[in-house]
Design a protein around this motif. Structure first.
Motif, PDB file in Angstrom:
ATOM      1  N   THR A 162     -13.108   2.679   6.387  1.00  0.00           N
ATOM      2  CA  THR A 162     -11.416   1.548   6.313  1.00  0.00           C
ATOM      3  C   THR A 162     -10.528   2.372   6.271  1.00  0.00           C
ATOM      4  OG1 THR A 162     -12.920  -0.255   5.586  1.00  0.00           O
ATOM      5  CG2 THR A 162     -10.735  -0.726   6.167  1.00  0.00           C
ATOM      6  N   ARG A 163     -10.392   3.095   4.952  1.00  0.00           N
ATOM      7  CA  ARG A 163      -9.153   3.718   4.338  1.00  0.00           C
ATOM      8  C   ARG A 163      -8.552   4.884   5.843  1.00  0.00           C
ATOM      9  NH1 ARG A 163     -10.773   6.118   0.416  1.00  0.00           N
ATOM     10  NH2 ARG A 163      -9.221   5.477  -0.857  1.00  0.00           N
ATOM     11  N   ASP A 164      -9.507   5.646   6.551  1.00  0.00           N
ATOM     12  CA  ASP A 164      -9.137   6.058   8.113  1.00  0.00           C
ATOM     13  C   ASP A 164      -8.387   5.300   9.331  1.00  0.00           C
ATOM     14  OD1 ASP A 164      -9.941   8.713   6.475  1.00  0.00           O
ATOM     15  OD2 ASP A 164     -11.731   7.748   7.194  1.00  0.00           O
ATOM     16  N   LYS A 195      -0.713   3.230  -0.505  1.00  0.00           N
ATOM     17  CA  LYS A 195      -1.973   3.005   0.268  1.00  0.00           C
ATOM     18  C   LYS A 195      -3.371   3.502  -0.114  1.00  0.00           C
ATOM     19  CE  LYS A 195      -1.741   4.438   4.636  1.00  0.00           C
ATOM     20  NZ  LYS A 195      -3.175   5.173   4.385  1.00  0.00           N
ATOM     21  N   ASN A 196      -3.044   4.771   0.284  1.00  0.00           N
ATOM     22  CA  ASN A 196      -4.887   5.193  -0.451  1.00  0.00           C
ATOM     23  C   ASN A 196      -5.474   5.397  -1.909  1.00  0.00           C
ATOM     24  OD1 ASN A 196      -5.342   5.384   2.009  1.00  0.00           O
ATOM     25  ND2 ASN A 196      -4.839   7.314   2.141  1.00  0.00           N
ATOM     26  N   LEU A 197      -4.510   4.704  -2.341  1.00  0.00           N
ATOM     27  CA  LEU A 197      -4.470   4.645  -3.697  1.00  0.00           C
ATOM     28  C   LEU A 197      -5.243   3.298  -4.158  1.00  0.00           C
ATOM     29  CD1 LEU A 197      -4.695   5.899  -7.439  1.00  0.00           C
ATOM     30  CD2 LEU A 197      -2.280   4.589  -7.344  1.00  0.00           C
ATOM     31  N   MET A 198      -4.478   2.183  -3.328  1.00  0.00           N
ATOM     32  CA  MET A 198      -4.288   0.777  -3.418  1.00  0.00           C
ATOM     33  C   MET A 198      -6.170   0.809  -2.695  1.00  0.00           C
ATOM     34  SD  MET A 198      -2.722  -0.633  -4.908  1.00  0.00           S
ATOM     35  CE  MET A 198      -1.362  -0.277  -5.658  1.00  0.00           C
ATOM     36  N   ILE A 199      -5.984   1.257  -2.004  1.00  0.00           N
ATOM     37  CA  ILE A 199      -7.454   1.347  -0.518  1.00  0.00           C
ATOM     38  C   ILE A 199      -8.550   1.352  -1.758  1.00  0.00           C
ATOM     39  CG2 ILE A 199      -9.065   1.840   1.031  1.00  0.00           C
ATOM     40  CD1 ILE A 199      -5.884   2.165   2.601  1.00  0.00           C
ATOM     41  N   GLY A 200      -9.823   0.928  -2.419  1.00  0.00           N
ATOM     42  CA  GLY A 200     -10.787   1.177  -2.511  1.00  0.00           C
ATOM     43  C   GLY A 200     -11.070   1.278  -3.445  1.00  0.00           C
TER      44      GLY A 200
END
Length: 471
Positions: A162-164, A195-200
């Motif tokens: 999903t991150r991608d 963004k990628n810090l929040m995802i996951g």
């Protein structure tokens, strides 16, 4: 230490929100899907907007009250199930389901966190685009939860996690401020990648309220095949051959064990299986191509090469979409068959591809030394993600093995760690795997995670006890 919800706090919350935003917890709403835990909620909030989420977060932050975000409730690691400590405010995203905008020429769309994954897929299809995230729970899981857990699913080999699939986010921070990050850019090197810090992060660093998602052209031709292989090494060799033969046209590459197929025969006899006798190991390959390419011809050529190389002994290739869906029905019903049997312990792990052929039999031997068990190993072989689940022997109940359930989990996770794998490939950490994270994670990474949590959520109000132990 978090504070309990008081009548005075509830009065302040009601006064700050539109009438009807707050309600009591519904029966079963916060139950663990595996039936082992029930979540707590002092009150459930149903905001209609990001501003309302921000209001709830601000008041909870000021009062030191915990917040648990709730999407579709399908998570399997207790990320949405706070079963100890002061009962929190649960924020349900059932009313924030809008598709805010679609940009077909940009291959992007903006959706709210409560949008059900299937509806997101349908909105993309309506403009002749593909949103490729595909999960067994896609009819009920919500995109906010998918992002919060960095969900994987069936098409990671081709499209990524999903991150991608995310370009931007809108997030309510712990103190109620709003990060407006819904950009549609592919390139944006302006500092830290928030963004990628929040995802996951599973709602522990911020509350995702909307997302800008990547879309893709829809394949014009699709086909699937199930090939019989002798063992997992044969499956991995077949994957390498398929990638060399078909390239990026492979959307999914799923390995299935005979144990899982036997579970379908035992509990779901109406599921049509392609072989008269269930093979010990088989692989489901799905192709999605555009232009003049013929996926059936490519699959036939792959089978012929693989058969000549003695990698496959039998196979079936779909001749139409109905047959393709029948093949997928087999794979998608394996988790249902698992539930019908009832697992002693289930494990979502990832192993380096080249080490999978050694890992699987070593794990089976170690587990069968603990008791009379069956192992259903299946999953997304293309990205190294195995569902390595342990079940009672035929005729016995999983309750008979409660005394070894902890030992079974430790056996699988210890071996996974020894093979340089991950004890959580795609389901996240939640509350179920907090001890595993502490046991197996690199201590420098764990310390950095704690520092980030302290910086962004100093009072620990966001999803307390998930990912990191509540202090």
């Amino acid at each position: 230490m978090l504070n309990p919800v008081t009548p005075e706090f509830l009065d302040a919350l009601r006064a700050a929100l539109p009438e009807g935003t707050l309600r009591a917890q519904k029966d079963g709403e916060l139950d663990d899907p595996r039936g082992r835990h029930v979540g707590l909620a002092a009150i459930v909030a149903q905001p209609r907007s990001t501003d309302e989420v921000a209001t709830i977060a601000r008041l909870c932050h000021e009062a030191g009250v915990g917040i648990v975000p709730l999407g579709g409730g399908t998570g399997l690691v207790l990320g949405q199930v706070a079963h100890s400590g002061p009962a929190p405010v649960v924020i349900s995203f059932e009313r924030m389901t809008a598709v805010r905008a679609v940009y077909p020429t940009e291959n992007a769309m903006v959706v709210e966190a409560g949008a059900i994954l299937h509806d997101v897929q349908a909105a993309a299809e309506a403009v002749d685009r593909l949103f490729p995230l595909s999960l067994a729970s896609e009819g009920s899981c919500r995109i906010g939860g998918n992002l919060a857990t960095n969900a994987g699913g069936l098409n990671v080999l081709r499209y990524g996690n999903t991150r991608d699939l995310c370009l931007g986010l809108e997030v309510v921070m712990a103190d109620g401020t709003i990060w407006h990050g819904l950009k549609r850019l592919r390139k944006d090197n302006t500092g830290y990648d928030l963004k990628n810090l929040m995802i996951g992060s599973e709602g522990t660093l911020g509350i995702i309220t909307a997302a800008t998602l990547r879309l893709f052209p829809r394949p014009t031709h699709e086909a699937a095949a199930i090939f019989v292989v002798d063992n997992p090494q044969g499956a991995i060799d077949l994957l390498a051959l398929a990638q060399a033969t078909v390239g990026e046209g492979i959307s999914a590459f799923e390995m299935m064990s005979g144990v899982g197929l036997d579970f379908l025969t035992e509990t779901l006899p109406d599921v049509r299986q392609p072989f008269g006798t269930n093979p010990d190991w088989s692989v489901l390959i799905d192709l999605g191509l555009s232009g003049e390419s013929d996926p059936q011809e490519m699959l036939l050529a792959l089978f012929e090469k693989a058969h000549a190389a003695e990698l496959v002994s039998d196979g079936v290739i779909s001749q139409n979409e109905t047959q393709r869906q029948q093949f997928w029905s087999v794979r998608e019903h394996i988790p249902v068959g698992n539930r019908n049997i009832g697992s002693i312990s289930s494990h979502d792990i990832s192993i380096p591809l080249s080490r999978i052929p050694d890992f699987i039999p070593e794990g089976i031997a170690k587990l069968q030394a603990l008791g009379d068990v069956r192992i259903n190993c299946f999953g997304h072989l293309g990205d190294g993600n195995l569902h390595y689940n342990v079940f009672p022997a035929k005729g016995r109940d999983r309750k008979d093995f409660d005394d070894i359930r902890g030992a079974v989990k430790k056996c699988v996770h210890d071996l996974t760690h020894a093979y340089d794998g991950s004890v959580s490939a795609e389901h996240g950490v939640g509350r179920l795997k907090v001890e595993d994270l502490e046991r197996y994670q690199d201590p420098v990474k764990l310390a950095a995670m704690r520092s980030i949590k302290q910086a962004l959520d100093p009072k620990g109000v966001l999803n307390p006890g998930a990912v990191l132990r509540a202090l």
